[in-house]
Structures are given as C-alpha cells and as structure tokens.
Design a protein around this motif. Structure first.
Motif, PDB file in Angstrom:
ATOM      1  N   CYS A 378      -0.737   4.760  10.571  1.00  0.00           N
ATOM      2  CA  CYS A 378      -0.119   3.133   9.996  1.00  0.00           C
ATOM      3  C   CYS A 378       0.838   3.282   9.338  1.00  0.00           C
ATOM      4  O   CYS A 378       1.442   4.086   8.855  1.00  0.00           O
ATOM      5  N   GLY A 379       1.879   2.092   9.512  1.00  0.00           N
ATOM      6  CA  GLY A 379       2.843   1.918   8.800  1.00  0.00           C
ATOM      7  C   GLY A 379       2.589   0.615   8.262  1.00  0.00           C
ATOM      8  O   GLY A 379       2.641  -0.841   8.417  1.00  0.00           O
ATOM      9  N   PRO A 380       2.200   0.671   7.319  1.00  0.00           N
ATOM     10  CA  PRO A 380       1.822  -0.472   6.502  1.00  0.00           C
ATOM     11  C   PRO A 380       2.794  -0.735   5.692  1.00  0.00           C
ATOM     12  O   PRO A 380       3.977  -0.108   5.294  1.00  0.00           O
ATOM     13  N   VAL A 381       2.740  -2.642   5.333  1.00  0.00           N
ATOM     14  CA  VAL A 381       3.202  -3.097   4.076  1.00  0.00           C
ATOM     15  C   VAL A 381       3.243  -2.859   2.916  1.00  0.00           C
ATOM     16  O   VAL A 381       2.078  -2.520   2.703  1.00  0.00           O
ATOM     17  N   VAL A 382       4.079  -2.400   1.804  1.00  0.00           N
ATOM     18  CA  VAL A 382       4.308  -1.622   0.710  1.00  0.00           C
ATOM     19  C   VAL A 382       4.606  -2.795  -0.224  1.00  0.00           C
ATOM     20  O   VAL A 382       5.866  -2.612  -0.220  1.00  0.00           O
ATOM     21  N   VAL A 383       4.219  -2.867  -1.267  1.00  0.00           N
ATOM     22  CA  VAL A 383       5.530  -3.576  -2.240  1.00  0.00           C
ATOM     23  C   VAL A 383       4.599  -3.029  -3.618  1.00  0.00           C
ATOM     24  O   VAL A 383       3.955  -3.066  -4.337  1.00  0.00           O
ATOM     25  N   ALA A 389       3.670   0.231  -9.827  1.00  0.00           N
ATOM     26  CA  ALA A 389       2.187   0.056  -8.931  1.00  0.00           C
ATOM     27  C   ALA A 389       3.029  -0.196  -7.908  1.00  0.00           C
ATOM     28  O   ALA A 389       2.959  -2.388  -7.146  1.00  0.00           O
ATOM     29  N   TRP A 390       2.412   0.814  -6.448  1.00  0.00           N
ATOM     30  CA  TRP A 390       2.403   0.567  -4.649  1.00  0.00           C
ATOM     31  C   TRP A 390       1.233  -0.490  -4.707  1.00  0.00           C
ATOM     32  O   TRP A 390      -0.377  -0.411  -5.194  1.00  0.00           O
ATOM     33  N   THR A 391       1.188  -1.726  -3.738  1.00  0.00           N
ATOM     34  CA  THR A 391      -0.263  -2.623  -3.280  1.00  0.00           C
ATOM     35  C   THR A 391       0.593  -2.867  -1.958  1.00  0.00           C
ATOM     36  O   THR A 391       1.387  -2.833  -1.604  1.00  0.00           O
ATOM     37  N   VAL A 392      -1.022  -2.560  -0.744  1.00  0.00           N
ATOM     38  CA  VAL A 392      -0.318  -2.610   0.518  1.00  0.00           C
ATOM     39  C   VAL A 392      -1.146  -3.853   0.367  1.00  0.00           C
ATOM     40  O   VAL A 392      -1.726  -4.144   0.342  1.00  0.00           O
ATOM     41  N   THR A 393      -0.085  -4.445   1.346  1.00  0.00           N
ATOM     42  CA  THR A 393      -0.121  -6.045   1.571  1.00  0.00           C
ATOM     43  C   THR A 393      -0.819  -5.945   3.169  1.00  0.00           C
ATOM     44  O   THR A 393      -1.223  -7.374   3.689  1.00  0.00           O
ATOM     45  N   ARG A 457      -6.953   1.750  -3.608  1.00  0.00           N
ATOM     46  CA  ARG A 457      -5.640   2.011  -3.793  1.00  0.00           C
ATOM     47  C   ARG A 457      -5.083   2.417  -3.421  1.00  0.00           C
ATOM     48  O   ARG A 457      -5.217   3.400  -2.836  1.00  0.00           O
ATOM     49  N   VAL A 458      -3.818   2.397  -3.909  1.00  0.00           N
ATOM     50  CA  VAL A 458      -2.941   3.153  -3.279  1.00  0.00           C
ATOM     51  C   VAL A 458      -2.964   4.777  -4.477  1.00  0.00           C
ATOM     52  O   VAL A 458      -2.415   4.464  -5.276  1.00  0.00           O
ATOM     53  N   THR A 459      -3.094   5.332  -4.118  1.00  0.00           N
ATOM     54  CA  THR A 459      -3.770   7.442  -4.955  1.00  0.00           C
ATOM     55  C   THR A 459      -2.135   7.969  -5.228  1.00  0.00           C
ATOM     56  O   THR A 459      -1.579   8.861  -5.892  1.00  0.00           O
ATOM     57  N   GLY A 460      -1.477   7.997  -4.087  1.00  0.00           N
ATOM     58  CA  GLY A 460       0.446   7.905  -4.469  1.00  0.00           C
ATOM     59  C   GLY A 460       1.008   8.084  -2.863  1.00  0.00           C
ATOM     60  O   GLY A 460       0.306   7.641  -1.687  1.00  0.00           O
ATOM     61  N   VAL A 461       1.629   8.782  -2.783  1.00  0.00           N
ATOM     62  CA  VAL A 461       2.987   8.658  -1.681  1.00  0.00           C
ATOM     63  C   VAL A 461       3.807  10.567  -1.217  1.00  0.00           C
ATOM     64  O   VAL A 461       4.377  10.773  -2.275  1.00  0.00           O
ATOM     65  N   SER A 462       4.023  10.222  -0.380  1.00  0.00           N
ATOM     66  CA  SER A 462       4.968  11.272  -0.453  1.00  0.00           C
ATOM     67  C   SER A 462       5.339  11.289   1.058  1.00  0.00           C
ATOM     68  O   SER A 462       5.745  10.074   1.856  1.00  0.00           O
ATOM     69  N   LEU A 463       6.708  11.580   1.665  1.00  0.00           N
ATOM     70  CA  LEU A 463       7.793  11.377   2.047  1.00  0.00           C
ATOM     71  C   LEU A 463       8.308  10.092   2.108  1.00  0.00           C
ATOM     72  O   LEU A 463       8.761   9.559   3.448  1.00  0.00           O
ATOM     73  N   LEU A 464       8.854   9.349   0.843  1.00  0.00           N
ATOM     74  CA  LEU A 464       8.753   8.366   0.880  1.00  0.00           C
ATOM     75  C   LEU A 464       9.962   8.466   1.274  1.00  0.00           C
ATOM     76  O   LEU A 464      10.502   6.676   1.858  1.00  0.00           O
ATOM     77  N   HIS A 474      -1.282   7.938  -0.007  1.00  0.00           N
ATOM     78  CA  HIS A 474      -2.266   8.212  -0.096  1.00  0.00           C
ATOM     79  C   HIS A 474      -3.130   7.160  -0.391  1.00  0.00           C
ATOM     80  O   HIS A 474      -2.673   6.204  -1.562  1.00  0.00           O
ATOM     81  N   LEU A 475      -3.837   6.825   0.271  1.00  0.00           N
ATOM     82  CA  LEU A 475      -5.138   5.480  -0.179  1.00  0.00           C
ATOM     83  C   LEU A 475      -6.733   6.228   0.209  1.00  0.00           C
ATOM     84  O   LEU A 475      -7.411   7.226   0.217  1.00  0.00           O
ATOM     85  N   GLU A 476      -6.934   5.247  -1.291  1.00  0.00           N
ATOM     86  CA  GLU A 476      -8.618   5.118  -1.676  1.00  0.00           C
ATOM     87  C   GLU A 476      -9.362   4.426  -0.666  1.00  0.00           C
ATOM     88  O   GLU A 476      -8.264   2.742  -1.248  1.00  0.00           O
TER      89      GLU A 476
END
Ligand code: SF4
Length: 510
Positions: A378-383, A389-393, A457-464, A474-476
């Motif tokens: 998945c390549g989400p749209v994230v803002v 805080a990051w939110t996946v839309t 929620r988004v709990t983190g991100v790697s390789l941004l 990293h998603l819950e």
C-alpha cells in the motif's frame, strides 16, 4: 492570467479525485444489484459502493492512487496556452498539498518523488483550439494498477485461448477480450476499456485513452464500432473474472472503441484499461475570468446520488458470520488453518511496503521486527495535522505482482506471516507461502476510504526518505477485511479464476 482559473482547476481536481461521475456510479450500482450480497464478489462490491459514498462524503480520494493527472484543454484561438499550463501546474501542486492527489511523480532514474506531482512529463496537458469563446478542461485520473494492464496488439497475432486475430473487426474483438482476460483483477475490475483501432504505436494509445472521456452509456455513432462495443460487453461478462478477479457476474462496465487511420503495413489495436475507480470529469470556464460556468458529466448544482442507503454505509463491512479474526503478530498454526476463500478481519500492527521497501529489504535488515507481521502492499495518502501527527486519509492496496521477484525471499528471511495486496501473485510467491507458512490476502483495490477507516492510528514511520507513498508506515488496524486468495497449502484463487475464465475464452472464438 485568469484570476479564477487556478481555483477552478483545484475544484476540478478535487471533485474528480473524490466523487465518481453519474454514469460510472450507475454502472457500478447495476454491478452491485446483479451480484449476490453474501458472495466474495458481492462483499467486494458492497465495500466498493461504501467507499464511493465515503469518499464523496468526506471529500477524500476515492483511491489512494490518484494516478497520472491528464488534462485535455480546448481554448479559443489566440489564448495564451503557456500561462494556462503554468496555472494548471499550480493547481496540481495545491491539490497535492491538500491531500486530494497523492504525490505520484517520481524521477524515472533515481526514484525520487518530487512531492508535488510536478516534474518532466507530469502532469500531462494536451491543448487544442476550438471555435468557441470559452475554455473546456477535461481531466482523467488513471492509476498505475490499471495503467499497467493496458495492452497493444500488432495484428495478425496469435492469442492464448482465442487463436489467430486477423486484421478484421473480429480480430479486434478478440484482442479486447484477451486484454480483459489478461488483466484479471490486477486493474481493479470491474473495469472499462478505451480501444483504438489503427494509428501508430503512440497515437493508438493516446486515442484509446481519449475514448475513456466518452460516457459509459453513450452509443457509438459508427454502427460498426457500436456492434463491436456491444459484442465485447456481452462476451467479457461471460468470462466471470468478476470484481477484483474473485469470479462474479461483472468483469467490464464499459467498452468504447474509436478508429484512426494507419499505415498500410501496421494494424495496431491499443487498449487503455481503467478500473472501477473511473475518475473523469470536466468543466467549461469563462475565458476572461477562468471561473467555472458548467460542469461536464455531472450536474454541478446537485449532490451525487448515493450508491447505498446511509445506514448501509455506516454499517461498515457486510459480515456473514463466517469471518475469521486474525490478530497480529500471527502464529504459524493460525496461518496453516487458513484456506483459500476464507474472509479474515485483521487487527493489530501492520506495516506498509511496496516497491522501494521490497528493494530495500533485499539488501538491508528491516527497520522493524517483521516476525509474525502483516505486510501491506500500500502507498497511502498521509498528511500531517496541525499538531505534527500523521493521519492516513486514503489506504487501499496496490498491485502485488510487482513484488513477485522479491516476496518469497522476504517471507523466508524475516518471518512475515501475511501479505495484503490486490490482484494476486505468481508461482514463486505461492511456493514461498507454503515454505514459510504465510498467506496472501486480497483486499479490495481502490477502497481507500473504506480501509483508511480501519486504521486506528499511525504509530510510526520508517524509510520516509523514499517519499510518503513508498515509506514503511507502522499502522494499528482493527477489523481490516480481506480474503485469503493464496494459502500456505499451495492453493491460489487467482490461478483458478484465470484457468476457468481461460476455458470460457476458448468458447468465444466464434
Ligand atoms: S482502483 Fe485499483 S487500479 Fe484503480 S487507481 Fe486504485 S489501485 Fe489503481
């Protein structure tokens, strides 16, 4: 510079990305009606219908892959096209900043994402002049999954299951059916095809894509082409590829055929496949102010007709009671108990990973512990919200087959137990699932709003550094529905449907 033109283009992009036009809604509503709700295909179509309504309701992208923005512009003679082009670019960057378009423009050599959908060749803008006083802008957003299923045939050609396709309209019919069969669920079926007979390789593809600007319910003015369109529609739906390739009654919602002249030595049939998330709209604007005067394809004053009753949208995933809960991290025992056709509801931690992440994992240790993990193609749209805080839309699955060269190795090395994507994977991954005790779960392609609501929620991100679509998020998640289409015992629904639809194709040789 037209004072209102940038704003008009932002409106056009936003509406196109978030609200399907009435003709596509009508075709999808018919597909929903024709399928039994409790079947795989029925459940997939209900999710799609919910997603369409959710996107329109929140002005969010229908699908996270907002595609290659392609503008077709007609201007009065003497209009400054350089200035309009620049303003369209500004509008694209603004719509990206607002999360209506995913940053989708990457350097073809380095893979670096420009972050704003601008770059050499993006967006695509074609100008034409016309003898009117106003400006027409049409826009199509066609994503990568369906773009990758486009096809071009040079006739005569030998086709699997269909035999020889000659330089005749019958040969054209065979090519279109072959392309629909080859696409299976990879282009997020049910889809629509724009077809061009003739041209050269370049103009053929262009003219095929232009056919997608016709409405699905129109009738071809050329009776010979109208006949082909009807024949393809009848035959393609006999293939029973179905929604997402799950098998079902609707495989194709539209076939639009055009013809342009060719060289005597060439006979190309070019096919532009678009998915159910068929995002295409247009406007007329005042040539002095740039303000929108009329919407094309839709009534600009009335809201869209919902696909479902509001309570059905609010009810979420349509359960049958047979769904199996899966809590990540997942054990080998749980995986071995799953079989093709099971519907699962995934909860717990999930990590996204697509092309860049897979290439990275082939050379480096993962940035997180992937034992028992769920890897989501998945390549989400994230803002980022105002608090940082990051939110996946938008977060639907991407086409998995691109990861075929890497997937089995990654399962084996890092202990991933479930891969979620769309369109299925090949023989190497199927063997890898068996060896490493893992499953492939097919989510509903394009259902970006539906799945975004399963992310708590988004709990983190790697390789941004790979850009937001390619980073490892990293998603819950909670109750994320998907279907086991490849299990750990060597079974693949994709292989079965491809074989069954191939057998039907044999009967359509005529
Ligand atoms: S619906 Fe599927 S094919 Fe269409 S843009 Fe979205 S992911 Fe790609």
């Amino acid at each position: 510079m037209l004072p209102d033109f940038v704003d008009s283009m932002v409106q056009l992009i936003t509406k196109t990305s978030t609200d399907l036009p009435p003709d596509v809604r009508a075709a999808m509503a018919l597909a929903v009606k024709n399928e039994e709700p409790a079947t795989r295909a029925g459940q997939a179509l209900t999710i799609i219908a919910q997603n369409i309504d959710q996107a329109a309701g929140c002005d969010g992208p229908i699908c996270q892959d907002t595609g290659m923005p392609t503008f077709e512009v007609k201007v009065p003679v003497g209009t400054n096209q350089i200035s309009l082009h620049q303003q369209i670019r500004e509008a694209v960057a603004e719509a990206t900043r607002r999360g209506k378009l995913r940053p989708n423009s990457v350097d073809s050599i380095t893979g670096e994402n420009s972050g704003n959908n601008l770059g050499p060749g993006t967006p695509i803008v074609h100008f034409d002049q016309w003898e009117r006083d106003d400006i027409e802008v049409k826009l199509i957003l066609k994503g990568g999954g369906c773009e990758n299923t486009n096809a071009q045939y040079a006739l005569p050609a030998e086709l699997d299951h269909l035999g020889r396709a000659d330089r005749t309209l019958e040969g054209v019919r065979k090519c279109v059916l072959h392309a629909v069969w080859k696409a299976q669920g990879k282009g997020c079926s049910p889809g629509a095809v724009g077809v061009c007979i003739g041209g050269d390789r370049t103009s053929g593809y262009l003219h095929a894509k232009e056919q997608l600007f016709r409405t699905l319910d129109d009738t071809n003015a050329d009776p010979r082409l109208a006949e082909i369109e009807n024949a393809v529609m009848d035959d393609a739906n006999k293939l029973a590829v179905g929604p997402m390739g799950f098998s079902g009654k609707t495989s194709l919602i539209g076939c639009k055929v055009g013809a342009i002249n060719r060289l005597p030595a060439s006979f190309f049939v070019s096919i532009a496949y678009d998915c159910w998330a068929f995002r295409r709209l247009g406007v007329h604007v005042d040539a002095r102010t740039g303000a929108i005067t009329t919407w094309l394809y839709r009534d600009g004053t009335a809201p869209s007709q919902p696909m479902l009753a509001p309570e059905l949208v609010a009810a979420g995933f349509p359960r049958t009671g047979r769904e199996i809960p899966l809590q990540a991290p997942i054990s080998e025992e749980q995986i071995r108990s799953l079989k093709v056709g099971d519907v699962v509801l995934v909860s717990g931690r999930m990590f996204t990973g697509r092309d860049a992440v897979h290439a990275y994992l082939m050379k480096h240790e993962p940035p997180v512990d992937l034992r028992g993990a769920v890897l989501y193609h998945c390549g989400p749209v994230v803002v980022k919200d105002n608090d940082g805080a990051w939110t996946v839309t938008a977060a639907g699955p991407t086409t998995s087959i691109r990861e075929e060269p890497y997937q089995a190795e990654i399962l084996k090395r890092y202990g991933v137990r479930a891969v979620i994507g769309k369109g299925g994977m090949g023989a190497r991954t199927l063997a890898g699932l068996k060896e490493s005790a893992a499953v492939y779960l097919n989510a509903i392609g394009g259902a970006a709003q539906f799945y975004a609501r399963c992310i708590q929620r988004v709990t983190g991100v790697s390789l941004l550094e790979f850009g937001t679509p390619e980073a490892m998020w990293h998603l819950e998640v909670r109750d994320f529905p998907a279907i086991v289409t490849m299990d750990s015992h060597g079974n693949s629904l994709h292989k079965d449907v491809e074989e069954e639809s191939g057998a039907v194709l044999e009967t359509l040789r005529h």
